[in-house]
Scaffold this motif. Structure first.
Motif, PDB file in Angstrom:
ATOM      1  N   ILE A   7       0.769  -1.072   0.035  1.00 35.60           N
ATOM      2  CA  ILE A   7       0.034  -0.039  -0.151  1.00 35.60           C
ATOM      3  C   ILE A   7       1.035   1.269  -0.102  1.00 35.60           C
ATOM      4  CG2 ILE A   7      -1.623   1.288   1.260  1.00 35.60           C
ATOM      5  CD1 ILE A   7      -2.642  -1.282   0.116  1.00 35.60           C
ATOM      6  N   ASN A   8       0.631   2.164  -1.035  1.00 37.55           N
ATOM      7  CA  ASN A   8       1.788   3.298  -0.964  1.00 37.55           C
ATOM      8  C   ASN A   8       1.376   4.220   0.307  1.00 37.55           C
ATOM      9  OD1 ASN A   8       1.984   6.219  -1.477  1.00 37.55           O
ATOM     10  ND2 ASN A   8       2.535   5.410  -3.613  1.00 37.55           N
ATOM     11  N   PHE A   9       2.371   4.370   1.017  1.00 37.28           N
ATOM     12  CA  PHE A   9       2.310   5.048   2.224  1.00 37.28           C
ATOM     13  C   PHE A   9       1.886   6.481   2.243  1.00 37.28           C
ATOM     14  CE2 PHE A   9       3.752   5.993   6.573  1.00 37.28           C
ATOM     15  CZ  PHE A   9       2.927   5.369   7.373  1.00 37.28           C
ATOM     16  N   SER A  10       1.957   7.126   0.912  1.00 36.31           N
ATOM     17  CA  SER A  10       1.668   8.676   0.717  1.00 36.31           C
ATOM     18  C   SER A  10       0.088   8.614   0.313  1.00 36.31           C
ATOM     19  CB  SER A  10       2.274   9.115  -0.157  1.00 36.31           C
ATOM     20  OG  SER A  10       3.754   9.263   0.074  1.00 36.31           O
ATOM     21  N   THR A  11      -0.285   7.562  -0.390  1.00 34.14           N
ATOM     22  CA  THR A  11      -1.624   7.845  -1.051  1.00 34.14           C
ATOM     23  C   THR A  11      -2.611   6.700  -0.804  1.00 34.14           C
ATOM     24  OG1 THR A  11      -1.098   6.391  -2.937  1.00 34.14           O
ATOM     25  CG2 THR A  11      -0.418   8.694  -3.358  1.00 34.14           C
ATOM     26  N   GLY A  12      -2.404   5.713  -0.304  1.00 37.60           N
ATOM     27  CA  GLY A  12      -3.090   4.488   0.210  1.00 37.60           C
ATOM     28  C   GLY A  12      -3.373   3.509  -1.178  1.00 37.60           C
ATOM     29  N   ALA A  13      -2.902   3.939  -2.372  1.00 40.49           N
ATOM     30  CA  ALA A  13      -3.347   3.055  -3.492  1.00 40.49           C
ATOM     31  C   ALA A  13      -2.333   1.721  -3.442  1.00 40.49           C
ATOM     32  CB  ALA A  13      -2.815   3.848  -4.574  1.00 40.49           C
ATOM     33  N   ALA A  14      -2.656   0.801  -4.220  1.00 40.34           N
ATOM     34  CA  ALA A  14      -1.906  -0.348  -4.338  1.00 40.34           C
ATOM     35  C   ALA A  14      -0.658   0.166  -5.156  1.00 40.34           C
ATOM     36  CB  ALA A  14      -2.419  -1.510  -4.926  1.00 40.34           C
ATOM     37  N   ALA A  15       0.665  -0.452  -5.061  1.00 37.88           N
ATOM     38  CA  ALA A  15       1.709  -0.338  -5.791  1.00 37.88           C
ATOM     39  C   ALA A  15       2.493  -1.379  -5.764  1.00 37.88           C
ATOM     40  CB  ALA A  15       2.542   1.044  -4.800  1.00 37.88           C
ATOM     41  N   ASN A  16       2.915  -1.600  -7.014  1.00 37.10           N
ATOM     42  CA  ASN A  16       3.921  -2.949  -7.189  1.00 37.10           C
ATOM     43  C   ASN A  16       5.133  -2.423  -7.038  1.00 37.10           C
ATOM     44  OD1 ASN A  16       1.884  -4.543  -8.174  1.00 37.10           O
ATOM     45  ND2 ASN A  16       1.792  -3.781 -10.199  1.00 37.10           N
ATOM     46  N   ILE A  17       6.129  -2.892  -6.372  1.00 34.38           N
ATOM     47  CA  ILE A  17       7.515  -2.311  -5.996  1.00 34.38           C
ATOM     48  C   ILE A  17       8.551  -2.799  -6.821  1.00 34.38           C
ATOM     49  CG2 ILE A  17       6.661  -1.759  -3.615  1.00 34.38           C
ATOM     50  CD1 ILE A  17       8.425  -4.009  -2.560  1.00 34.38           C
ATOM     51  N   THR A  18       9.384  -2.041  -7.037  1.00 41.36           N
ATOM     52  CA  THR A  18      10.777  -2.663  -7.838  1.00 41.36           C
ATOM     53  C   THR A  18      11.426  -3.526  -6.867  1.00 41.36           C
ATOM     54  OG1 THR A  18      10.459  -0.399  -9.038  1.00 41.36           O
ATOM     55  CG2 THR A  18      12.598  -1.636  -9.266  1.00 41.36           C
ATOM     56  N   ASN A  19      11.885  -4.660  -7.039  1.00 44.71           N
ATOM     57  CA  ASN A  19      12.547  -5.432  -6.321  1.00 44.71           C
ATOM     58  C   ASN A  19      13.835  -4.995  -5.996  1.00 44.71           C
ATOM     59  OD1 ASN A  19      10.672  -7.405  -6.859  1.00 44.71           O
ATOM     60  ND2 ASN A  19      11.776  -8.785  -7.982  1.00 44.71           N
ATOM     61  N   ALA A  20      14.719  -4.167  -6.852  1.00 49.32           N
ATOM     62  CA  ALA A  20      15.788  -3.530  -6.371  1.00 49.32           C
ATOM     63  C   ALA A  20      15.862  -2.587  -5.440  1.00 49.32           C
ATOM     64  CB  ALA A  20      16.596  -3.215  -7.690  1.00 49.32           C
ATOM     65  N   ASN A  21      14.750  -1.987  -5.101  1.00 48.41           N
ATOM     66  CA  ASN A  21      14.632  -0.948  -4.245  1.00 48.41           C
ATOM     67  C   ASN A  21      14.227  -1.362  -2.954  1.00 48.41           C
ATOM     68  OD1 ASN A  21      14.918   0.723  -6.374  1.00 48.41           O
ATOM     69  ND2 ASN A  21      12.743   1.330  -6.516  1.00 48.41           N
ATOM     70  N   TRP A  22      14.448  -2.606  -2.647  1.00 47.26           N
ATOM     71  CA  TRP A  22      13.648  -3.161  -1.260  1.00 47.26           C
ATOM     72  C   TRP A  22      14.640  -4.430  -1.025  1.00 47.26           C
ATOM     73  CZ3 TRP A  22       9.744  -1.115   1.252  1.00 47.26           C
ATOM     74  CH2 TRP A  22       9.025  -0.116   0.440  1.00 47.26           C
ATOM     75  N   LEU A  23      14.785  -4.970   0.459  1.00 44.29           N
ATOM     76  CA  LEU A  23      15.425  -6.177   0.709  1.00 44.29           C
ATOM     77  C   LEU A  23      14.558  -6.790   1.381  1.00 44.29           C
ATOM     78  CD1 LEU A  23      18.983  -4.690   1.946  1.00 44.29           C
ATOM     79  CD2 LEU A  23      18.512  -6.085  -0.043  1.00 44.29           C
ATOM     80  N   LEU A  24      14.560  -8.120   1.724  1.00 43.43           N
ATOM     81  CA  LEU A  24      13.526  -8.538   2.634  1.00 43.43           C
ATOM     82  C   LEU A  24      14.548  -9.333   3.907  1.00 43.43           C
ATOM     83  CD1 LEU A  24      10.972 -10.471   2.647  1.00 43.43           C
ATOM     84  CD2 LEU A  24      12.423 -12.396   2.300  1.00 43.43           C
ATOM     85  N   ARG A  25      13.825  -8.906   5.078  1.00 42.02           N
ATOM     86  CA  ARG A  25      14.380  -9.531   6.167  1.00 42.02           C
ATOM     87  C   ARG A  25      13.302 -10.660   6.680  1.00 42.02           C
ATOM     88  NH1 ARG A  25      18.810  -6.819   8.378  1.00 42.02           N
ATOM     89  NH2 ARG A  25      19.087  -4.568   7.189  1.00 42.02           N
ATOM     90  N   VAL A  26      13.854 -11.561   7.379  1.00 44.40           N
ATOM     91  CA  VAL A  26      13.127 -12.691   8.067  1.00 44.40           C
ATOM     92  C   VAL A  26      13.408 -12.922   9.556  1.00 44.40           C
ATOM     93  CG1 VAL A  26      12.429 -15.149   7.856  1.00 44.40           C
ATOM     94  CG2 VAL A  26      13.517 -13.901   5.777  1.00 44.40           C
ATOM     95  N   ARG A  27      12.154 -12.808  10.277  1.00 43.63           N
ATOM     96  CA  ARG A  27      12.463 -12.868  11.692  1.00 43.63           C
ATOM     97  C   ARG A  27      11.709 -13.922  12.386  1.00 43.63           C
ATOM     98  NH1 ARG A  27      10.727  -7.554  14.305  1.00 43.63           N
ATOM     99  NH2 ARG A  27      12.672  -6.808  13.146  1.00 43.63           N
ATOM    100  N   ALA A  28      12.500 -14.903  13.048  1.00 36.30           N
ATOM    101  CA  ALA A  28      11.854 -16.078  13.405  1.00 36.30           C
ATOM    102  C   ALA A  28      12.009 -16.422  14.949  1.00 36.30           C
ATOM    103  CB  ALA A  28      12.771 -17.473  12.834  1.00 36.30           C
ATOM    104  N   TYR A  29      10.923 -16.733  15.691  1.00 44.96           N
ATOM    105  CA  TYR A  29      10.815 -16.726  17.055  1.00 44.96           C
ATOM    106  C   TYR A  29      10.511 -18.351  17.310  1.00 44.96           C
ATOM    107  CZ  TYR A  29       9.689 -12.168  16.611  1.00 44.96           C
ATOM    108  OH  TYR A  29       9.720 -10.695  16.104  1.00 44.96           O
TER     109      TYR A  29
END
Length: 107
Positions: A84-106
């Motif tokens: 969800i676009n944090f400025s507009t509330g619209a759905a947004a397909n993100i560019t993979n290279a602009n993000w990293l994934l972090r995994v947290r396990a308990y």
């Protein structure tokens, strides 16, 4: 919590968790590394699966391999996650290279 992992369409990750038992809870987060969709560098948002916006297969699937590893399989669309676009509330397909994934396990 893992280090930032590269998001690759249809790619896979094997992450050792070091808990000594199978995790009971696993969380996925997207970390912004280049401003996009109303997020700025350093922002985090929850990574979710299919959002209903764009092609099927968005997001990531998880599996636990015994007591040692978390397996991640990314969906195959070129823009693997939608947010969800944090400025507009619209759905947004993100560019993979602009993000990293972090995994947290308990345990």
């Amino acid at each position: 919590t893992s280090t930032g992992q590269t998001i690759t369409a249809a790619g896979a990750l094997t992450l050792a968790h070091g808990l000594g038992v199978a995790p009971k809870i696993i969380e996925l987060f997207l970390e912004n590394v280049t401003n996009e969709a109303g997020y700025v560098t350093g922002d985090f948002t929850a990574a979710v699966g299919q959002t209903g916006y764009g092609p099927a297969g968005r997001g990531a699937a998880l599996n636990v391999e015994g007591t040692t590893n978390i397996l991640v399989r990314f969906g195959d669309p070129a823009n693997t996650f939608s947010v969800i676009n944090f400025s507009t509330g619209a759905a947004a397909n993100i560019t993979n290279a602009n993000w990293l994934l972090r995994v947290r396990a308990y345990a």
